[in-house]
Design a protein around this motif. Structure first.
Motif, PDB file in Angstrom:
ATOM      1  N   LEU A 197       0.727  -1.273  -0.082  1.00 23.25           N
ATOM      2  CA  LEU A 197      -0.033  -0.084   0.052  1.00 23.25           C
ATOM      3  C   LEU A 197       0.906   1.448   0.152  1.00 23.25           C
ATOM      4  O   LEU A 197       0.566   2.224  -0.766  1.00 23.25           O
ATOM      5  N   ALA A 198       1.948   1.192   0.702  1.00 20.72           N
ATOM      6  CA  ALA A 198       2.701   2.249   0.883  1.00 20.72           C
ATOM      7  C   ALA A 198       3.442   2.770  -0.513  1.00 20.72           C
ATOM      8  O   ALA A 198       3.465   3.848  -0.886  1.00 20.72           O
ATOM      9  N   LEU A 199       3.848   1.578  -1.125  1.00 18.81           N
ATOM     10  CA  LEU A 199       4.429   1.627  -2.621  1.00 18.81           C
ATOM     11  C   LEU A 199       3.470   2.382  -3.494  1.00 18.81           C
ATOM     12  O   LEU A 199       3.810   3.190  -4.197  1.00 18.81           O
ATOM     13  N   GLY A 200       2.167   1.925  -3.428  1.00 19.16           N
ATOM     14  CA  GLY A 200       1.076   2.354  -4.232  1.00 19.16           C
ATOM     15  C   GLY A 200       0.883   3.743  -3.858  1.00 19.16           C
ATOM     16  O   GLY A 200       0.671   4.622  -5.048  1.00 19.16           O
ATOM     17  N   ARG A 201       0.997   4.088  -2.776  1.00 22.96           N
ATOM     18  CA  ARG A 201       0.657   5.298  -2.440  1.00 22.96           C
ATOM     19  C   ARG A 201       1.856   6.462  -3.252  1.00 22.96           C
ATOM     20  O   ARG A 201       1.433   7.677  -3.237  1.00 22.96           O
ATOM     21  N   ARG A 202       2.996   5.896  -3.075  1.00 25.92           N
ATOM     22  CA  ARG A 202       3.869   6.765  -3.631  1.00 25.92           C
ATOM     23  C   ARG A 202       4.186   6.486  -5.290  1.00 25.92           C
ATOM     24  O   ARG A 202       5.076   6.822  -5.757  1.00 25.92           O
ATOM     25  N   SER A 203       3.153   5.600  -6.024  1.00 22.20           N
ATOM     26  CA  SER A 203       3.488   5.375  -7.350  1.00 22.20           C
ATOM     27  C   SER A 203       3.290   6.622  -8.044  1.00 22.20           C
ATOM     28  O   SER A 203       2.559   7.550  -7.739  1.00 22.20           O
ATOM     29  N   ASP A 204       3.721   6.390  -9.297  1.00 21.52           N
ATOM     30  CA  ASP A 204       3.411   7.598 -10.328  1.00 21.52           C
ATOM     31  C   ASP A 204       2.233   7.142 -11.179  1.00 21.52           C
ATOM     32  O   ASP A 204       1.837   8.346 -11.707  1.00 21.52           O
ATOM     33  N   LEU A 205       1.576   6.133 -10.960  1.00 23.09           N
ATOM     34  CA  LEU A 205       0.376   5.818 -11.634  1.00 23.09           C
ATOM     35  C   LEU A 205      -0.890   6.382 -10.904  1.00 23.09           C
ATOM     36  O   LEU A 205      -1.150   5.872  -9.762  1.00 23.09           O
ATOM     37  N   ILE A 263       0.602   0.614   9.030  1.00 23.45           N
ATOM     38  CA  ILE A 263       1.973   0.025   8.625  1.00 23.45           C
ATOM     39  C   ILE A 263       2.103   0.978   7.414  1.00 23.45           C
ATOM     40  O   ILE A 263       3.239   1.380   7.338  1.00 23.45           O
ATOM     41  N   ALA A 264       1.166   0.908   6.492  1.00 23.75           N
ATOM     42  CA  ALA A 264       1.496   1.914   5.266  1.00 23.75           C
ATOM     43  C   ALA A 264       1.957   3.165   5.556  1.00 23.75           C
ATOM     44  O   ALA A 264       3.168   3.723   4.799  1.00 23.75           O
ATOM     45  N   GLU A 265       1.339   3.707   6.272  1.00 17.82           N
ATOM     46  CA  GLU A 265       1.763   5.157   6.691  1.00 17.82           C
ATOM     47  C   GLU A 265       3.230   5.331   7.427  1.00 17.82           C
ATOM     48  O   GLU A 265       3.812   6.217   7.065  1.00 17.82           O
ATOM     49  N   VAL A 266       3.351   4.200   8.016  1.00 18.12           N
ATOM     50  CA  VAL A 266       4.633   4.097   8.915  1.00 18.12           C
ATOM     51  C   VAL A 266       5.943   3.833   7.609  1.00 18.12           C
ATOM     52  O   VAL A 266       6.864   4.742   7.522  1.00 18.12           O
ATOM     53  N   VAL A 267       5.545   2.866   6.645  1.00 16.08           N
ATOM     54  CA  VAL A 267       6.561   2.621   5.649  1.00 16.08           C
ATOM     55  C   VAL A 267       6.469   3.777   4.814  1.00 16.08           C
ATOM     56  O   VAL A 267       7.679   4.176   4.355  1.00 16.08           O
ATOM     57  N   ARG A 268       5.537   4.823   4.491  1.00 14.29           N
ATOM     58  CA  ARG A 268       5.737   5.665   3.583  1.00 14.29           C
ATOM     59  C   ARG A 268       6.709   6.620   4.182  1.00 14.29           C
ATOM     60  O   ARG A 268       7.407   7.248   3.622  1.00 14.29           O
ATOM     61  N   ILE A 321      14.198   8.647   1.918  1.00 11.39           N
ATOM     62  CA  ILE A 321      15.114   8.268   1.112  1.00 11.39           C
ATOM     63  C   ILE A 321      15.546   9.229  -0.012  1.00 11.39           C
ATOM     64  O   ILE A 321      14.804   9.479  -0.541  1.00 11.39           O
ATOM     65  N   PRO A 322      16.658   9.785   0.058  1.00  9.19           N
ATOM     66  CA  PRO A 322      17.082  10.786  -0.898  1.00  9.19           C
ATOM     67  C   PRO A 322      16.919  10.591  -2.476  1.00  9.19           C
ATOM     68  O   PRO A 322      16.851   9.191  -2.860  1.00  9.19           O
TER      69      PRO A 322
END
Lengths: 394, 365
Positions: free
Chosen positions: B179-187, B245-250, B256-257
């Motif tokens: 979910l965290a990856l999805g929230r940061r996705s470009d799509l 968890i998703a918010e923590v991972v986000r 990360i630079p």
């Protein structure tokens, strides 16, 4: 974040084109979500038909037929389920608001106490925080309700203070004010006094900015607040009558009563959330560098003003965002009321009404949207406040 | 030539060193502080001696029934007599060794992961994560390979609390990372789906989620497909916790630079390899303390399953206090429950602090 290499490889097929792939993935994801939604919807339709449940919100007009221990609006058994919903909603809001106010007060005191140079005070605050934030809130609610409130003496042996406050296993009884016919002029006098104080503080601020002369507002405000309503009482007579609880038969009559469920819930939520707020306050104050204090003192500000004008405004900027999530947690934790039967949103509506009507989908949907709405409004309010006090940079 | 001899140093003033000096500096530095100290001391005197009197000095420790509690203090006989029920619920007494064995396997199996010099730790850890749940299910539930079935309705006590917490975190972690990856996705479509999912679950209380999974899940599923109560609660807990968890991972992903993403892309890594080999190993290391804190919250939240009628530690104790043979033991029961929860949560929060200090390397400039 994703790779931004957009040109297709020379000689590569259309499937290796990132743009095509991006579209493909999104279309697949949307199809998957829609298909899942349809699958659930279809199953629900079939299941509802099979069980003979008619979906819709018409059940809200049916008569509820059960009593509620605490209702802030007029309610009796013949009222509708729709009204039960509002009773529950108001009870949830009541416990959330009381809890938020008390937890903020206690939390700020504890947070400052933990940073106190006084060894004993700071150790006591640390012990409090480490104890209460590591015990589940539901357990704390149970403790206050089953082990403390319900083991209080019965109404006949209740503990009384000044013959007007009574604490027993049925709750806390206290006198309630009843406005008499003289209440209107008294209330008017208070309103006039408040308006006067607002005008006075505006004038004193303007004068302070123009001339630098300081006028202590309390010097004008306190007499204004005492003299005007006092005059009203002297001229027209007593504005309020008190209804004092009295023992009659096996229970008390008259006055206000705080039911034990409400007291246990408020106590537990306040104590639990205050421990978290204290930690937020502590980290906020520690985030203000010591140089700020030294600079303020070297400008000649006394300790009190240093705290009020320099430290607290800067600390608040750090404190507000985590404080918001604590408020949200408290509002959501108020649903633990279902464990002890305090008539809140969840125990009344998602509990009793659901069991009586069987309209599971509608009831749960309404309950969840109410909590979503409460969460969103609290975070919007706090975001607005946060923006107001945020550092204005270039 | 004159020789100077220094006189020996004078001793410091008696009021600024030793016990008196410490007292003056820490307790009585000003009149206000002195008042606070006296007030706090009064508070301690008011609370601590009666508490010790009740819990230790006046307490009853041995006996078998309520009648053995005569001294007027705490009746720990109650906790002693019902200890088995508090730990295992209604798990058959003669089969309780299976629960013990499961716990010991977890401790022994996980112990090498905490040894810093252990070689191939990642491989071992992964293997443990795959094999152990199967083994634990076989031991606890049984039903094949010669172990008799113990249905989940008989599970209870601390064991059930631990099962819910462990399964909850194990299920929520992978879902939360996705979910965290999805929230940061470009799509945009994927981002919208993930944001909606996360914000929905974060906005509602766990109780309503448990209500939903217990009354609505049966309606959502096709005919003939049904879960038992525990499974329903677990699905609710996993969905709810994955949003947190998703918010923590986000938070970790955002820390990360950008150079790391660009460098990975420049090396020709695709999305999944970039995330799996470069970004996530760094991001997850950053958020381990946050994940432990989420786990503490989950551990405390497991007590809510009482609402849908599961007999976890808290509910077992609540039931025991309503037993007519032990009426009036609510205080002892809840104090014991609080102690158990406190030991777990406090231990984990200390561990999280320790990790924070240990992992705080190389990211500060």
């Amino acid at each position: 974040m994703q790779t931004t290499v957009n040109a297709p490889r020379p000689g590569g097929s259309v499937w290796t084109d990132p743009k095509v792939r991006a579209w493909l993935f999104q279309i697949l994801a949307v199809i998957a979500v829609v298909a899942l939604g349809w699958f659930l919807f279809d199953n629900t339709q079939t299941n509802l038909e099979k069980r003979g449940i008619i979906s819709g919100f018409s059940f809200l007009n049916n008569s509820a037929g059960f009593g509620i221990a605490q209702h802030l609006i007029d309610y009796n058994e013949s009222h509708s389920y729709g009204r039960v919903f509002f009773v529950g909603l108001l009870n949830t809001l009541l416990v959330s608001v009381i809890g938020i106010v008390l937890a903020t007060l206690l939390g700020f005191i504890l947070g400052v106490a933990r940073l106190s140079p006084n060894w004993l005070i700071s150790k006591l605050a640390t012990i409090y925080i480490e104890t209460f934030r590591n015990i589940p809130p539901l357990l704390q609610i149970f403790f206050w309700y089953f082990a403390v409130m319900l083991s209080l003496p019965g109404p006949r042996q209740s503990m009384g203070i000044a013959d007007s406050f009574f604490l027993n296993s049925r709750g806390l009884y206290m006198p309630s004010p009843i406005p008499s016919e003289n209440f209107a002029p008294f209330f008017g006098a208070i309103v006039v006094a408040v308006i006067g104080i607002v005008l006075l503080s505006r004038w004193s601020k303007k004068r302070f900015e123009a001339t630098g002369k300081f006028f202590p507002i309390s010097l004008g405000a306190i007499p204004l607040l005492i003299v005007l309503p006092g005059l009203a009482v002297l001229l027209t007579g007593n504005p309020l009558q008190w209804s004092i609880p009295e023992l009659s038969g096996f229970n008390f009559r008259g006055g206000w009563v705080l039911i034990p469920e409400l007291m246990a819930l408020t106590l537990a939520l306040t104590i639990y959330t205050a421990a978290f707020i204290a930690e937020n306050v502590r980290s906020g104050i520690m985030a203000v560098s010591h140089g700020q204090t030294e600079a303020a003192r070297s400008l000649g500000l006394p300790a009190g003003k240093t705290l009020r004008l320099v430290i607290i405004p800067q600390a608040l900027r750090v404190i507000i965002p985590p404080l918001t999530s604590q408020y949200l947690n408290l509002a959501k934790n108020s649903s633990l009321a279902a464990g002890i039967g305090y008539p809140d949103m969840v125990s009344l509506f998602a509990g009793t009404v659901l069991n009586q009507t069987g309209q599971a989908i509608e009831v749960i949907a309404i309950t969840m949207s109410v909590y979503l709405a409460i969460s969103i409004s609290i975070s919007m309010l706090m975001n607005w406040y946060n923006k107001r006090i945020a550092l204005i940079e270039r | 030539m004159q020789i100077h001899t220094f006189k020996p140093d004078l001793p410091p003033p008696a009021l600024s060193v030793g016990v008196i000096g410490w007292l003056r500096a820490n307790l009585f530095s000003s009149w206000f502080n002195s008042l606070l100290t006296l007030f706090a001391a009064y508070l301690v005197w008011l609370i601590v001696p009666p508490l010790i009197q009740w819990a230790l000095i006046d307490a009853d420790w041995v006996g078998t029934t309520r009648a053995d509690c005569t001294s007027g203090g705490a009746c720990w006989v109650f906790v002693q007599q019902r200890f088995g029920q508090f730990m295992y619920g209604f798990y058959p007494t003669e089969l309780r060794w299976r629960v013990d064995l499961t716990l010991w396997l977890a401790i022994i199996g996980a112990a090498p992961l905490f040894v810093p010099q252990m070689p191939r730790k990642a491989l071992y850890g992964l293997g443990f994560l795959v094999i152990y749940p199967l083994l634990a299910y076989w031991l606890l539930h049984g039903g094949f390979f010669g172990l008799s079935t113990v249905s989940t309705s008989q599970w209870g006590g601390l064991m059930l609390t631990l099962v819910i917490a462990a399964v909850g975190i194990a299920g929520a972690l992978p879902l939360g990372i996705m979910l965290a990856l999805g929230r940061r996705s470009d799509l945009p479509a994927i981002r919208v789906i993930c944001v909606t999912f996360i914000e929905f679950w974060r906005g509602v209380p766990l109780i309503t989620v448990l209500f939903m999974s217990s009354v609505m899940l049966p309606l959502f599923l096709p005919e003939g497909m049904s879960f038992d109560k525990l499974m329903r609660a677990l699905i609710g807990v996993i969905l709810f916790q994955s949003a947190y968890i998703a918010e923590v991972v986000r938070g970790g992903l955002q820390a990360i630079p950008k150079g790391q993403y660009e460098a990975a892309a420049a090396m020709g890594l695709g999305y999944w390899r970039m995330m799996g080999l470069v970004i996530l190993p760094q991001a997850l290391k950053l958020v381990i303390p946050g994940i432990v804190n989420t786990f503490i919250a989950l551990f405390k939240d497991t007590s809510l399953v009482i609402i849908i009628g599961l007999f976890d530690l808290l509910n077992s104790i609540k039931q025991a206090t309503t037993d007519p043979a032990w009426l009036g033991m609510a205080t002892e029961g809840y104090v014991f429950a609080a102690l158990v929860f406190w030991i777990f949560c406090f231990g984990m929060s200390r561990y999280s602090l320790h990790l924070e200090r240990k992992l705080d390397t190389g990211h500060k400039r």
